[in-house]
Scaffold this active site. Structure first.
Site: not given
Ligand code: COA
Length: 318
Positions: A110, A244, A274
């Protein structure tokens, strides 16, 4: 360091996919996606190739630069993967535009746009090129496991381009890698090689979301601190922070820590998701179209991605 951006363009697939549509086949909801990421919809390629998107973005950037394709001396594409592993996306674009100048891809996840700017700046400084076309183009939809709600809701497809030439806009640029391939990767496979003991399949995005989140917030903060120190300017002197677009919550966390007003942190993630390396140049394109960037504005651009790579730059708009 001598570079300015003279024209920008975009290439976005026609099909927009809402969160509601994803919830038709995934255990997810519009409420979850919007509250955790800020994303409402993303565009996904149905019939377009990455070369199509790149060519559309490139043509618009050339038009806005008042340049013909044959006046370009170098084409740099940033992509995780083009339409082919080889030839490069830049070569495919060169074919579409009918150019004969050198053309190659960079892959810095990215962060690719900032890496491409650094390469362009070096070519300009070495007087090996005068007009350089940078196209960031990503088809993230082909790298997703569409049964994995943790990742496939986050990304979209699209391209953005800019033409750069000699100028004084670029004041600072810094690149780095904090190597940790396990945090975010897309495995390549072993094909049908009969000699491998343990074949690997071509894979989908693997991501430790919370690790990426924490890394991103820290990396942007550190990058900004270093840039401000190098230029001897304050946070308040930055007019726009073009970060980003990975997650609105990442942008909000950084803005809150810096205690800066919301209007200094433009976002478009709600419409595109993204777009990997295309995200910052697309944001730049839209801000220019909306006349939200004026001559003399100080822009801080900051990206992070698989690697883990980071890149930060400061431009005073010309
Ligand atoms: N819909 C519903 N529930 C979802 C889901 C979705 N699309 N994706 C994940 N969940 C659930 C998970 O399974 C988890 O359930 P559980 O508690 O029963 O295990 C719960 O939501 C929380 O998941 P978690 O991973 O803790 O959520 P989060 O608040 O950390 O958000 C991201 C997840 C991926 C959105 C966040 O961590 C993020 O944006 N990270 C950066 C990723 C990124 O930018 N990547 C590219 C970089 S270039």
């Amino acid at each position: 360091m001598s570079l300015k951006i003279v024209g920008t363009g975009k290439g976005i697939p026609a099909r927009s996919v809402t969160n509601q549509e994803l919830s038709d086949f995934l255990d997810t909801s519009d409420e979850w996606i919007v509250s955790r990421t800020g994303i409402k919809s993303r565009n996904i390629c149905s019939h377009e190739t990455l070369s199509d998107l790149s060519a559309a973005a490139a043509r618009q950037a050339l038009e806005k630069s008042h340049l013909l394709a044959n006046e370009i001396d170098l084409i740099i594409c940033s992509t995780i993967e083009g339409d082919f592993r080889t030839p490069s996306l830049a070569c495919c674009l060169s074919h579409d535009l009918g150019t004969m100048c050198p053309a190659f891809d960079v892959n810095a996840g990215c962060t690719g746009f900032i890496y491409a700017l650094e390469v362009a700046s070096s070519f300009l400084a070495a007087k090996k090129a005068n007009n350089i076309l940078i196209v960031c183009a990503e088809m993230m939809s082909t790298h997703m496991d569409w049964t994995d709600r943790n990742t496939c809701v986050l990304f979209g497809d699209g391209a953005a381009a800019c033409v750069v030439t000699n100028g004084n806009a670029l004041k600072y640029l810094d690149l780095s890698v904090t190597a940790n391939p396990a945090v975010l990767n897309i495995p390549s496979g072993t094909g049908n090689n009969p000699f491998v003991s343990k074949p690997r399949e071509n894979g989908f995005v693997n991501m430790r979301g919370q690790d990426v989140f924490k890394f991103a917030v820290g990396a942007v903060e550190t990058g900004l601190k270093q840039a401000l120190h190098a230029l001897n300017v304050s946070t308040e002197q930055i007019d726009l922070f073009l970060l980003h677009q990975a997650n609105k919550r990442i942008v909000d966390s950084i803005r809150t820590k810096l205690q800066q007003p919301e209007e200094k942190f433009p976002i478009n993630i709600e419409r595109y998701g993204n777009l990997s390396s295309a995200s910052i140049p697309l944001l730049l394109f839209e801000l220019l179209e909306e006349n939200k960037i004026k001559s003399g504005d100080t822009l801080f651009m900051s990206a992070f991605g698989a690697g883990l790579t980071t890149g930060n730059c400061v431009m005073v708009w010309e």
